[in-house]
Design a protein around this motif. Structure first.
Motif, short mmCIF file in Angstrom:
data_model
loop_
_atom_site.label_atom_id
_atom_site.label_comp_id
_atom_site.label_asym_id
_atom_site.label_seq_id
_atom_site.Cartn_x
_atom_site.Cartn_y
_atom_site.Cartn_z
N PRO A 1 -2.73 1.77 -14.53
CA PRO A 1 -1.92 1.35 -13.37
C PRO A 1 -2.52 0.16 -12.66
O PRO A 1 -3.75 0.01 -12.59
CB PRO A 1 -1.92 2.60 -12.48
N TRP A 2 -1.65 -0.68 -12.16
CA TRP A 2 -2.08 -1.91 -11.48
C TRP A 2 -2.76 -1.56 -10.17
O TRP A 2 -2.24 -0.81 -9.35
CB TRP A 2 -0.88 -2.82 -11.23
N ARG B 1 0.84 -1.21 0.00
CA ARG B 1 0.00 0.00 0.00
C ARG B 1 0.87 1.26 0.00
O ARG B 1 0.59 2.22 -0.72
CB ARG B 1 -0.93 -0.01 1.22
N LYS B 2 1.94 1.24 0.79
CA LYS B 2 2.84 2.40 0.82
C LYS B 2 3.56 2.57 -0.52
O LYS B 2 3.74 3.70 -0.99
CB LYS B 2 3.85 2.24 1.95
N ILE B 3 3.98 1.45 -1.11
CA ILE B 3 4.63 1.53 -2.42
C ILE B 3 3.69 2.16 -3.44
O ILE B 3 4.10 3.01 -4.24
CB ILE B 3 5.07 0.13 -2.89
N THR B 4 2.43 1.77 -3.39
CA THR B 4 1.45 2.20 -4.40
C THR B 4 1.01 3.64 -4.19
O THR B 4 0.83 4.38 -5.17
CB THR B 4 0.22 1.27 -4.37
N TYR B 5 0.84 4.06 -2.94
CA TYR B 5 0.21 5.35 -2.68
C TYR B 5 1.10 6.39 -2.01
O TYR B 5 0.74 7.58 -1.99
CB TYR B 5 -1.04 5.16 -1.82
N GLY C 1 6.30 4.97 -6.82
CA GLY C 1 6.17 3.56 -6.45
C GLY C 1 5.08 2.87 -7.25
O GLY C 1 5.23 1.70 -7.65
N TRP C 2 3.99 3.60 -7.48
CA TRP C 2 2.89 3.02 -8.26
C TRP C 2 3.35 2.66 -9.67
O TRP C 2 2.93 1.64 -10.23
CB TRP C 2 1.72 4.01 -8.34
N LEU C 3 4.23 3.49 -10.24
CA LEU C 3 4.69 3.25 -11.61
C LEU C 3 5.61 2.02 -11.66
O LEU C 3 5.50 1.20 -12.58
CB LEU C 3 5.42 4.48 -12.12
N ILE C 4 6.51 1.90 -10.68
CA ILE C 4 7.41 0.75 -10.65
C ILE C 4 6.61 -0.54 -10.46
O ILE C 4 6.85 -1.55 -11.14
CB ILE C 4 8.45 0.90 -9.53
N ARG C 5 5.65 -0.52 -9.53
CA ARG C 5 4.83 -1.72 -9.30
C ARG C 5 3.99 -2.05 -10.53
O ARG C 5 3.85 -3.22 -10.91
CB ARG C 5 3.93 -1.49 -8.09
#
Length: 379
Positions: free
Chosen positions: A281-282, A94-98, A103-107
């Motif tokens: 985005p995923w 969740r932290k990576i994404t938001y 982080g959202w782009l890498i994921r």
């Protein structure tokens, strides 16, 4: 400096001449060449050619698959900086994404590259089969490629659970029902993967180890072996070109002509990946809750949908667990026949066996595609 003695009329003089040393670039090359044999590598690259014909487009799919794998490695390492397997898995994702910058782009790039890699490997495998790239002497190229496909599917399956959200949790539960259907060894394999009777945090830990340690440790040496075989035997000529006399067949140098085209395909692929990752985005679902009922229409990832639908079909035809056993037996038999295809169609002549091999490949494509679409339509 270099001294040179000159004698004239009984008088000896010493003339000092500067020593002209090789340029630094040449000296560095000579140093590396004496240790790595760069001359032999460049000589091989200069001689290597690639067939050029109307089907040459299919040669690039192996390189495209490799490109997606490289993207997976790069983005996966970046995600590992913040990902925490175990109870905090969902919160870290969740932290990576938001919260983490980009982080959202890498994921998203990692997830999209995983799915696109599976699709590229399938296209590469089917195109290689239709071009008879499994015939002598390329049997081990076919088998190593098939092993890479199996590991690619295992990469996708093990990585899908790592976000530990509702969707990945219940989809993994459904996916683990597929090996559970195998007689005798199936339930043991499923329980070993779960780390117990149910999907839990122990399953997450095992899938994490499988995804970042076991799969790469198996994948990389097989990939090196596969690339070495491709380099050794070259690209296969499709049957439609085999009737052309060897002297009239067109080829292009691998270096730099084909390599530059291959890199151009990588650039196009990178743009496709960038568009998918940024425009679509995923997503991340709610945290996994085993006490909640499974969401409606839950299903495994698209590359396992065919197996999932086959089990459903045979489950409707046969009572109880017999349908799942029959379904897995049929699927396993098809995989065995696919593996043994080089031993059946092993002649360069396009006779009955060659035609039957082609029919078999088309049949597999139709069944796999048809059951996948059927599975989505039945949701």
């Amino acid at each position: 400096m270099q001294n040179e003695t000159i004698t004239s009329g009984g008088v000896t003089a010493v003339e000092i001449k500067p020593v002209v040393s090789a340029p630094l670039k040449q000296r560095l090359y000579d140093w590396a060449n004496s240790r790595l044999g760069l001359d032999e590598i460049l000589h091989f690259a200069a001689k290597k050619t690639v067939p050029e014909h109307k089907h040459s487009l299919w040669y690039y799919w192996g390189g495209i698959s490799l490109f997606f794998f490289i993207v997976q490695c790069f983005t996966g390492v970046l995600l590992l900086i913040y990902y925490r397997p175990g109870p905090d898995a969902y919160e870290s994702v969740r932290k990576i994404t938001y919260e983490i910058h980009f982080g959202w782009l890498i994921r998203s790039a990692h997830s999209w590259a995983a799915n696109l890699m599976v699709a590229a490997v399938f296209v590469h495998m089917f195109s290689a089969g239709l071009m008879k790239a499994y015939r002598n002497p390329r049997e081990f190229t076919w088998w190593s490629g098939l092993a890479l496909l199996m590991l690619t599917l295992l990469f996708g399956f093990s990585g899908y659970l790592l976000p530990w959200d509702n969707l990945s949790y219940f989809a993994t539960k459904v996916g683990l029902e597929i090996p559970n259907s195998l007689p005798l060894v199936g339930p043991k394999v499923a329980e070993l993967a779960k780390g117990g009777p149910e999907v839990s945090e122990f399953t997450l830990q095992r899938f994490f180890a499988l995804h970042v340690v076991v799969c790469p440790a198996l994948f990389l040496p097989i990939l090196v072996f596969h690339l070495w075989l491709v380099t050794k035997h070259g690209n296969a000529t499709p049957p439609s070109e085999e009737s052309v006399p060897v002297a009239k067949r067109k080829t292009i140098p691998f270096f730099p002509n084909f390599l530059m085209k291959d890199l151009a395909m990588w650039l196009i692929t990178l743009n496709v990946l960038a568009l998918c990752a940024s425009l679509f985005p995923w997503q991340l679902d709610q945290a996994a809750d085993p006490l909640k009922p499974a969401p409606l229409g839950i299903h495994p990832e698209w590359y396992y949908m065919s197996q999932f639908q086959v089990l459903k079909i045979f489950g409707n035809w046969f009572p109880g667990a017999a349908g799942e056993v029959v379904g897995m037996t049929v699927f396993t038999l098809g995989l065995v026949l696919w593996t043994l295809l080089p031993l059946y169609d092993n002649s360069s002549k396009n006779g009955k066996r060659a035609r039957r091999g082609t029919y078999f490949i088309f049949l597999v494509i139709i069944i796999y595609t048809g059951t996948t679409l059927w599975g989505y339509a039945a949701l």
